[in-house]
Design a protein around this motif. Structure first.
Motif, PDB file in Angstrom:
ATOM      1  N   GLY A 149       0.696  -1.012   0.144  1.00  0.00           N
ATOM      2  CA  GLY A 149       0.055   0.012  -0.038  1.00  0.00           C
ATOM      3  C   GLY A 149       0.830   1.327   0.087  1.00  0.00           C
ATOM      4  O   GLY A 149       0.908   2.061  -0.955  1.00  0.00           O
ATOM      5  N   PRO A 150       1.729   1.566   0.915  1.00  0.00           N
ATOM      6  CA  PRO A 150       2.660   2.607   0.842  1.00  0.00           C
ATOM      7  C   PRO A 150       3.586   2.493  -0.297  1.00  0.00           C
ATOM      8  O   PRO A 150       4.459   1.379  -0.286  1.00  0.00           O
ATOM      9  N   LEU A 151       3.617   3.067  -1.309  1.00  0.00           N
ATOM     10  CA  LEU A 151       4.175   2.820  -2.476  1.00  0.00           C
ATOM     11  C   LEU A 151       5.702   2.787  -2.276  1.00  0.00           C
ATOM     12  O   LEU A 151       6.199   3.504  -1.507  1.00  0.00           O
ATOM     13  N   SER A 180       4.729   0.108 -10.002  1.00  0.00           N
ATOM     14  CA  SER A 180       3.680   1.317 -10.992  1.00  0.00           C
ATOM     15  C   SER A 180       4.543   2.366 -10.789  1.00  0.00           C
ATOM     16  O   SER A 180       5.413   2.796 -10.093  1.00  0.00           O
ATOM     17  N   ASP A 181       3.933   3.600 -11.424  1.00  0.00           N
ATOM     18  CA  ASP A 181       4.633   4.800 -11.543  1.00  0.00           C
ATOM     19  C   ASP A 181       4.884   5.215 -10.115  1.00  0.00           C
ATOM     20  O   ASP A 181       5.985   5.760  -9.944  1.00  0.00           O
ATOM     21  N   GLY A 182       3.831   5.292  -9.299  1.00  0.00           N
ATOM     22  CA  GLY A 182       3.959   5.654  -8.087  1.00  0.00           C
ATOM     23  C   GLY A 182       5.179   4.990  -7.415  1.00  0.00           C
ATOM     24  O   GLY A 182       6.004   5.773  -6.603  1.00  0.00           O
ATOM     25  N   GLY A 183       5.595   3.689  -7.108  1.00  0.00           N
ATOM     26  CA  GLY A 183       6.416   3.196  -6.662  1.00  0.00           C
ATOM     27  C   GLY A 183       7.768   3.472  -7.052  1.00  0.00           C
ATOM     28  O   GLY A 183       8.726   3.557  -6.264  1.00  0.00           O
ATOM     29  N   GLU A 223       8.873   6.939  -6.001  1.00  0.00           N
ATOM     30  CA  GLU A 223       9.444   7.105  -4.405  1.00  0.00           C
ATOM     31  C   GLU A 223      10.837   7.026  -4.334  1.00  0.00           C
ATOM     32  O   GLU A 223      11.408   6.329  -5.044  1.00  0.00           O
ATOM     33  N   ASP A 256       4.156  -1.372 -14.695  1.00  0.00           N
ATOM     34  CA  ASP A 256       2.781  -1.084 -15.402  1.00  0.00           C
ATOM     35  C   ASP A 256       2.990   0.445 -15.557  1.00  0.00           C
ATOM     36  O   ASP A 256       2.568   1.129 -14.772  1.00  0.00           O
ATOM     37  N   ASN A 267       1.556   2.868 -17.138  1.00  0.00           N
ATOM     38  CA  ASN A 267       0.163   3.273 -17.925  1.00  0.00           C
ATOM     39  C   ASN A 267       0.184   4.867 -17.977  1.00  0.00           C
ATOM     40  O   ASN A 267      -0.942   5.307 -18.229  1.00  0.00           O
ATOM     41  N   LEU A 314      -2.290   9.215  -9.514  1.00  0.00           N
ATOM     42  CA  LEU A 314      -3.592   9.512  -8.863  1.00  0.00           C
ATOM     43  C   LEU A 314      -4.172  10.846  -9.235  1.00  0.00           C
ATOM     44  O   LEU A 314      -5.346  10.830  -9.583  1.00  0.00           O
TER      45      LEU A 314
END
Ligand SMILES: Cc1ncc(C[n+]2csc(CCOP(=O)(O)OP(=O)(O)O)c2C)c(N)n1
Length: 689
Positions: free
Chosen positions: A115-117, A151-154, A157, A180, A182, A186
């Motif tokens: 959950g925490p990217l 993913s992008d977010g992770g 980080e 991923d 994409n 968010l």
């Protein structure tokens, strides 16, 4: 599997994901729908697991980094029969097996809580390190791949830097990331926050980078994964250019593919239509919670294949066991889930040294006697005394995994997450260390270790303002209170989610390490001094073992009488209060000194025990090098805690002790002031009651 069947499975996953989120009225459909092709292919053809035994030690591990894509994971697990349609319908509901973000449950095929990217892929890195460590010691029988969806977010980080550097440096060819890509996150599109050359970034770290232009094209994905699986020299990142919310449409047929709005809400709320989307993907809007028969059949066939592979492995393992009886026995012991028994009773302890030095002696012993420990330090081994472990085990290096010490460089958060991944692997016990003040860099992973119930040992040295000359940037003040907040969280059985120990002398340091290894279902934090500490009075071997109750009486001249004063403290403050107590005793007071290695552990003892340590309704004065809050819960209504309520300062430790009131004389004066206050408070109380 045929490409068309894999695509059908991916459509099934998209339908289920959209329907789950819609039914729960919350969740993240977009990313799940875009990554469904790649992840379905991984489960359909690549990931090796035992359909009958989710704990199989040689299974490939599949980790999630973007936990918000939980609907994707749950749908995949439903295709395998590990979750059922009721589970999916109960997505995000109380006590369901499908919480909002995945919570580790190996029995269901959920390898990590996420959950925490960013944390998830660092945990995967740790798992890949663990795999290489095990294979080096036991052979190829234990090899497996570690695959992680990112993913992008992770990857935005900060932790991604540590992961990229360490994984590339160690040439972990067993580690495979599927990115991923994409282009949507968010609140915005990725182009609003990054424009660097992703491929070059990972190549520079030493990754093999495979770009898949159409991240939903099964044939291209298969080719990429085959190459990744065959790679023997470096970690791989497969960049899949996917389409957010693939297949999503509105009632009028308008496409919602690529829409940022589909990231974190039901498709209906995003402006699209779940019903129309389900229909568009070949499902039944009236009952979307179904697995297509041809998909179910294909996944059953896959299970049959896997069973054969597992049978072959079991035969090979039996032969290996027979050929390597000693190793087989060791492996069995390691994988038993039982914490290693550590026996520190024969250890020769040097007294009057810093607790970090005693800890170093213990680590040296563990290096020689507990071979399933892995130790790590964020470039401080010669200062946090993990060097003692390093000297006896060597560095874990690329292409040479014989060492037991993982040099991560200055990367505390990455280090902590790596240790979580090692612990999740099974069979291994990670220890990691840095200066206490830099535990700040590790907060997210301390929390995740506690949440996952992992027996990681976090070790922090240089534990107070007594760090001295380095000044306030290096002096932990609020840190002990901060880290003990996790100790305040309890499991259903009342046990703390983290055990936090600040030992007072060499003997308590031994007890702390023993307690750390006795604690097998939550992390332990051990907080150690930089400066020398003298040994407390009494038969220390016997007395220090009482730390297991969180606190005990170190010295006492009360006999059967009620104490005039009880001092409570921990770490190097215990000797300070003991010295102050001696002064007060000489003046005729009955004074008790309590060492409290863990307030939460003490508070979990029986009232009878607690009352035997701190006599109720007597004056209690606690002294802390941290915030007064630390002992607030134990001193009682009329008690008082004196702590440090300011940042430190740059000066020799002795000078700071005088400046901040940490001398026996200052403590005596403060205690006398408190006793006067106590008396006045009691009078006031009597008057008003
Ligand atoms: C450390 C952390 N910060 C913020 C969030 C909140 N958050 C959840 S998903 C997300 C963006 C994710 O974008 P991406 O990884 O591309 O996922 P996608 O939009 O493709 O589903 C954010 C900021 C989080 N989960 N973790």
């Amino acid at each position: 599997m045929q490409d068309a069947i894999v695509t059908k499975a991916a459509d099934n996953v998209r339908i289920l994901s959209a329907a789950m989120v819609q039914k729960a009225k919350s969740g993240h459909p977009g990313g799940a729908m875009g990554a469904a092709d790649a992840i379905s292919l991984l489960f359909a053809e690549f990931l090796r697991f035992d359909p009958e035994n989710p704990n199989w030690e040689a299974r490939d591990r599949f980790f999630m980094d973007p936990g918000h894509m939980s609907a994707l994971l749950y749908s995949e697990l439903a295709l395998q029969g590990k979750l059922n349609m009721e589970d999916l319908k109960n997505f995000r509901q109380l006590n369901s097996r499908t919480p909002g973000h995945p919570e580790v449950e190996v029995a269901l095929g959920i390898e990590n809580s996420s959950g925490p990217l960013g944390i998830g892929h660092a945990v995967a890195l740790g798992n890949a390190i663990a795999e290489r460590f095990m294979v080096e010691r036991f052979g190829d029988i234990l090899n497996h791949k570690v695959v992680c969806l990112v993913s992008d977010g992770g990857l935005e980080e900060e932790i991604a830097y540590g992961v990229g550097r360490v994984a590339g440096h160690l040439k972990l060819s067993n580690l495979i990331f599927f990115y991923d890509a994409n282009q949507v996150q968010l609140s915005c599109r990725c182009e609003d926050v990054m424009s660097h050359d992703f491929k070059k970034q990972y190549e520079a770290w030493g990754f093999r980078v495979i770009d898949v232009a159409d991240g939903s094209d099964i044939a291209s994905l298969r080719k990429a994964f085959k190459e990744a699986w065959a790679e023997t020299e470096k970690p791989t990142i497969v960049i899949g250019h996917t389409t957010m919310a693939k297949g999503a449409i509105a009632e009028d047929g308008k496409s919602f593919e690529g829409a940022v709005s589909t990231h974190g809400q039901p498709l209906n709320a995003a402006g699209a239509s779940t019903d129309a989307t389900v229909k568009n993907l070949g499902g039944d809007p009236a009952d979307p919670f179904k697995i297509f028969p041809e998909v179910a059949e294909a996944f059953e066939a896959r299970k049959a294949e896997l069973r054969k592979e597992v049978e072959a492995w079991k035969k090979a393992k039996a032969a290996w066991d027979a050929a390597n009886p000693e190793k087989a026995a060791t492996l069995k012991e390691w994988l038993s889930g039982k914490a290693p028994k550590i026996d520190l009773s024969g250890l020769e302890l040097k007294e009057g040294v810093a607790t970090r030095v005693t800890s170093g002696t213990i680590l040296g012993h563990l290096a020689e006697n507990v071979k399933n420990c892995i130790c790590s330090s964020a470039d401080l081994s010669n200062s946090d005394n993990t060097q003692a472990f390093l000297n006896k085990t060597g560095i874990f290096r690329a292409n040479d995994f014989k060492g037991g010490f993982v040099q991560v460089g200055v990367a505390e958060l990455t280090m902590g997450a790596i240790c979580c991944g090692i612990a999740l692997h099974g069979g291994l016990y990670p220890i990691c260390a840095t200066f206490f003040v830099f535990s700040d860099f590790m907060k997210p992973v301390l929390r995740m270790a506690a949440l996952m119930g992992l027996p990681v040992k976090f070790m922090y040295t240089h534990d107070s303002f007594r760090v001295g000359e380095d000044g306030p940037t290096h002096q932990p003040i609020e840190h002990e209170t901060q880290i003990r907040l996790l100790e305040g969280l309890k499991k259903a059985n009342g046990k703390s989610e983290m055990l936090v120990l600040r030992p007072a002398d060499a003997f308590e340091t031994v007890a702390a390490w023993e307690m750390a290894f006795e604690n097998n279902d939550s992390p332990t934090t051990i907080i150690l001094t930089r400066q020398n500490v003298k040994t407390l009075p009494g038969d220390r071997k016997v007395e220090a073992a009482k730390c297991r109750k969180g606190a005990y009486v170190v010295s006492d001249n009360c006999g059967s009488a009620r104490p005039d004063l009880t001092f409570v403290s921990n770490g190097s403050d215990v000797l300070l209060t003991h010295d102050a107590a001696e002064v007060l005793r000489a003046e005729g007071l009955k004074v008790r000194v309590v060492s409290m290695i863990s307030p939460a552990l003490f508070m979990s003892q029986s009232k009878e025990y607690r009352d035997s340590v701190i006599t109720p309704w007597t004056p209690v004065f606690a002294k802390s090098s941290g915030l007064p809050l630390l002992f607030a819960q134990v001193v009682g209504g009329f008690g008082k805690v004196s702590g440090l309520e300011r940042f430190g300062a740059s000066a020799p430790a002795g000078v700071l002790e005088k400046e901040f009131g940490y001398t026996p004389e200052a403590v005596v004066a403060a205690a006398k002031e408190y006793l006067a206050e106590y008396k006045a408070n009691v009078e006031e109380f009597k008057k008003n009651n």
